[in-house]
Design a protein around this motif. Sequence first.
Motif, short mmCIF file in Angstrom:
data_model
loop_
_atom_site.label_atom_id
_atom_site.label_comp_id
_atom_site.label_asym_id
_atom_site.label_seq_id
_atom_site.Cartn_x
_atom_site.Cartn_y
_atom_site.Cartn_z
N ASP A 95 0.80 -1.22 0.00
CA ASP A 95 0.00 0.00 0.00
C ASP A 95 0.84 1.28 0.00
O ASP A 95 0.33 2.36 0.23
N GLY A 96 2.12 1.14 -0.23
CA GLY A 96 2.99 2.31 -0.26
C GLY A 96 3.50 2.74 1.10
O GLY A 96 4.14 3.78 1.22
N LYS A 126 -0.44 6.42 3.44
CA LYS A 126 -1.52 7.31 3.00
C LYS A 126 -2.81 6.52 3.02
O LYS A 126 -2.84 5.34 2.66
N ASP A 127 -3.88 7.19 3.42
CA ASP A 127 -5.19 6.53 3.37
C ASP A 127 -5.78 6.66 1.97
O ASP A 127 -5.14 7.21 1.06
N LYS A 132 -1.70 11.69 4.52
CA LYS A 132 -0.55 11.01 5.12
C LYS A 132 -0.73 10.87 6.62
O LYS A 132 -1.26 11.76 7.29
N SER A 133 -0.27 9.74 7.12
CA SER A 133 -0.23 9.55 8.57
C SER A 133 1.06 8.84 8.92
O SER A 133 1.71 8.23 8.06
N ALA A 134 1.43 8.92 10.18
CA ALA A 134 2.68 8.29 10.62
C ALA A 134 2.50 7.69 12.01
O ALA A 134 1.79 8.24 12.85
#
Length: 165
Positions: A95-96, A126-127, A132-134
């Motif tokens: 999913d990257g 990324k959803d 972006k989330s971390a």
Amino acid sequence: MKYSLSILLILVLTGACRTRVETPRAMNPAAAVRQKAIDEIREADQNFSILSEKQGMARAFTTYAADDVIKLNDGAAPTIGFDSLRAQMARMPRDGSKLTWQVLKADAAQSGELGYSFGQWMLTNKDEAGKKSARHGVYVTVWKRQRNGQWRFVLDGGNQTPEPQ
């Protein structure tokens, strides 16, 4: 004149009596072996992270794992052995997501055959909307020098933590 001659004599004798002070590593070959191993472990761990960032976690983990690897999994049983690790990595979603980390400390045995690294990791993704989330955490990896001289990890695990400040 006597005073100048005395000072000159003291300086010459002081210089002649002075011995070269060597660093502990230069005096102790075991310390040099250990430091070389620490440096190599740091380098292997950094290259492991770079490979994970550029070619993905599956490629990085299967490249740097030893045959007798144990990978600790958060909330699940450990993965034991290279074939099991390869199967686990093959099931990971493509999913990257990017897993990277930074070594904060490394150490090694005097023999230069076994050591560990400790640091902080970050997993970014990324959803569906592209946001972006971390996630962040810490890890410890135990490294073992292989017969061919390369470093491979034999134990790896970590846990999630709040974002570092």
